[in-house]
Write an enzyme that holds these catalytic residues in place. Structure first.
Site, PDB file in Angstrom:
ATOM      1  N   ARG A 181      57.035 117.326  86.203  1.00 29.24           N
ATOM      2  CA  ARG A 181      56.383 116.312  87.029  1.00 29.24           C
ATOM      3  C   ARG A 181      57.416 115.478  87.777  1.00 29.24           C
ATOM      4  NH1 ARG A 181      52.952 111.925  83.886  1.00 29.24           N
ATOM      5  NH2 ARG A 181      54.713 110.518  84.241  1.00 29.24           N
ATOM      6  N   ASP A 230      48.478 106.685  85.248  1.00 28.98           N
ATOM      7  CA  ASP A 230      49.886 106.650  84.850  1.00 28.98           C
ATOM      8  C   ASP A 230      50.513 105.273  85.012  1.00 28.98           C
ATOM      9  OD1 ASP A 230      50.252 109.250  83.955  1.00 28.98           O
ATOM     10  OD2 ASP A 230      50.759 110.024  85.948  1.00 28.98           O
ATOM     11  N   HIS A 280      43.757 108.320  81.214  1.00 31.08           N
ATOM     12  CA  HIS A 280      44.660 107.245  81.614  1.00 31.08           C
ATOM     13  C   HIS A 280      45.052 107.383  83.076  1.00 31.08           C
ATOM     14  CE1 HIS A 280      47.352 110.598  80.650  1.00 31.08           C
ATOM     15  NE2 HIS A 280      48.296 109.994  81.365  1.00 31.08           N
ATOM     16  N   HIS A 338      43.418 110.750  84.454  1.00 31.56           N
ATOM     17  CA  HIS A 338      43.529 112.147  84.074  1.00 31.56           C
ATOM     18  C   HIS A 338      43.787 112.263  82.583  1.00 31.56           C
ATOM     19  CE1 HIS A 338      47.678 110.884  84.979  1.00 31.56           C
ATOM     20  NE2 HIS A 338      48.066 111.776  84.077  1.00 31.56           N
TER      21      HIS A 338
END
Length: 298
Positions: free
Chosen positions: A273, A106, A104, A258
């Site tokens: 993150r 993000d 995907h 990723h």
């Protein structure tokens, strides 16, 4: 236009593969980095799509946020809460192997997906739990010419309401996704080919949140998506990163997909993150991504 020569003048860069991923050495990431170093990191990011920094053990949540702010405005995830006491840190911790194990880009279900994310390894499994990134600009360039021409003017719909069993390996992970990440449903339409705002490269904008291509049936959409994703995730477009504690990865969300590798059940995998605000994707024909609907409960 960004060139490797510009980055080489400033940084110690070691490519990981021929097309995707590079390790940058000799830099301590913080909000105190000088402008020239930040510009060189940005240039390396645009060229290699994901860059890695080892041994950032001293980095705190604040350091991570302050460094990210040098790359752009911090942005919270539209549905997931930030770590208490931070501005925009998303805490990603599991002992069950529940990681986002599906390709995907993000937050493509929003009209302006993030530009970049900075991911820091707090605790990692002794084996497993790697993350893979795919270079979607290289994938576009490697498409057969006829297929490139076919997708250049196409659009697709993206939504965070989808089958969580395709992304998370356990029922607990699937339930958590529905409760948190799909607690509010968004849907956006984007060009299938995006023009990178810094490099001018064209990249495929696809991934797990894509629910269908505008003007195609669900059956045709599924088959076309599978075909294009097969090109994106070819080994020559992909880098796989074996995490060590203290690692930091930064990826260009405008030209990558990723996925985490779900092979670490029973051990702790803990990363944090921070995400940088992005711009609305623009296609070669000038079509701009747009919000179709949002703010509804799942």
């Amino acid at each position: 236009m960004v060139t490797l020569q510009e980055t080489a003048q400033q940084l110690d860069i070691a490519p990981v593969t021929g097309a995707t991923g590079a390790v940058i050495s000799g830099v301590k990431l913080s909000g105190d980095l000088d402008a020239a170093t930040v510009a060189a990191i940005r240039a390396a990011l645009v060229k290699w799509k994901v860059v890695f920094f080892r041994d950032q053990h001293a980095m705190s949540d604040k350091d991570q946020e302050d460094f990210a702010a040098l790359l752009g405005e911090l942005v919270e995830h539209p549905t997931a809460p930030v770590l208490p006491g931070t501005r925009a840190v998303l805490d990603l911790r599991t002992e069950t192997g529940d990681v986002a194990s599906s390709w995907h880009t993000d937050v493509t279900f929003m009209p302006a997906p993030p530009d970049a994310s900075i991911l820091r390894a707090i605790e990692v499994p002794p084996a497993g739990g790697d993350t893979c990134w795919a270079n979607t600009a290289a994938a576009y360039q490697r498409l057969p010419e006829t297929l490139r021409q076919t997708v250049e003017g196409m659009r697709a719909v993206h939504s965070n309401l989808h089958d969580a069993s395709e992304m998370f390996p356990t029922r607990e992970g699937q339930a958590a996704y529905r409760k948190v990440f799909a607690s509010t449903v968004y849907e956006s339409e984007h060009p299938v080919v995006r023009v990178h705002p810094e490099s001018g490269e064209r990249a495929l904008l696809l991934g797990h949140f894509l629910t269908g291509f505008t003007g195609l049936s669900q059956s045709d959409s599924h088959q076309l998506h599978a075909l294009l994703q097969g090109h994106v995730t070819k080994p020559e477009n992909v880098v796989r990163w074996r995490w060590r504690k203290g690692d930091v990865a930064i990826w260009d969300n405008r030209a990558t997909q990723h996925r985490a590798v779900a092979d670490c059940a029973g051990v702790v995998r803990h990363l944090r993150r921070v995400t940088v605000q992005g711009s609305v994707p623009v296609g070669p024909d000038g079509f701009e991504g747009r919000l179709l609907g949002g703010g509804t409960g799942a």
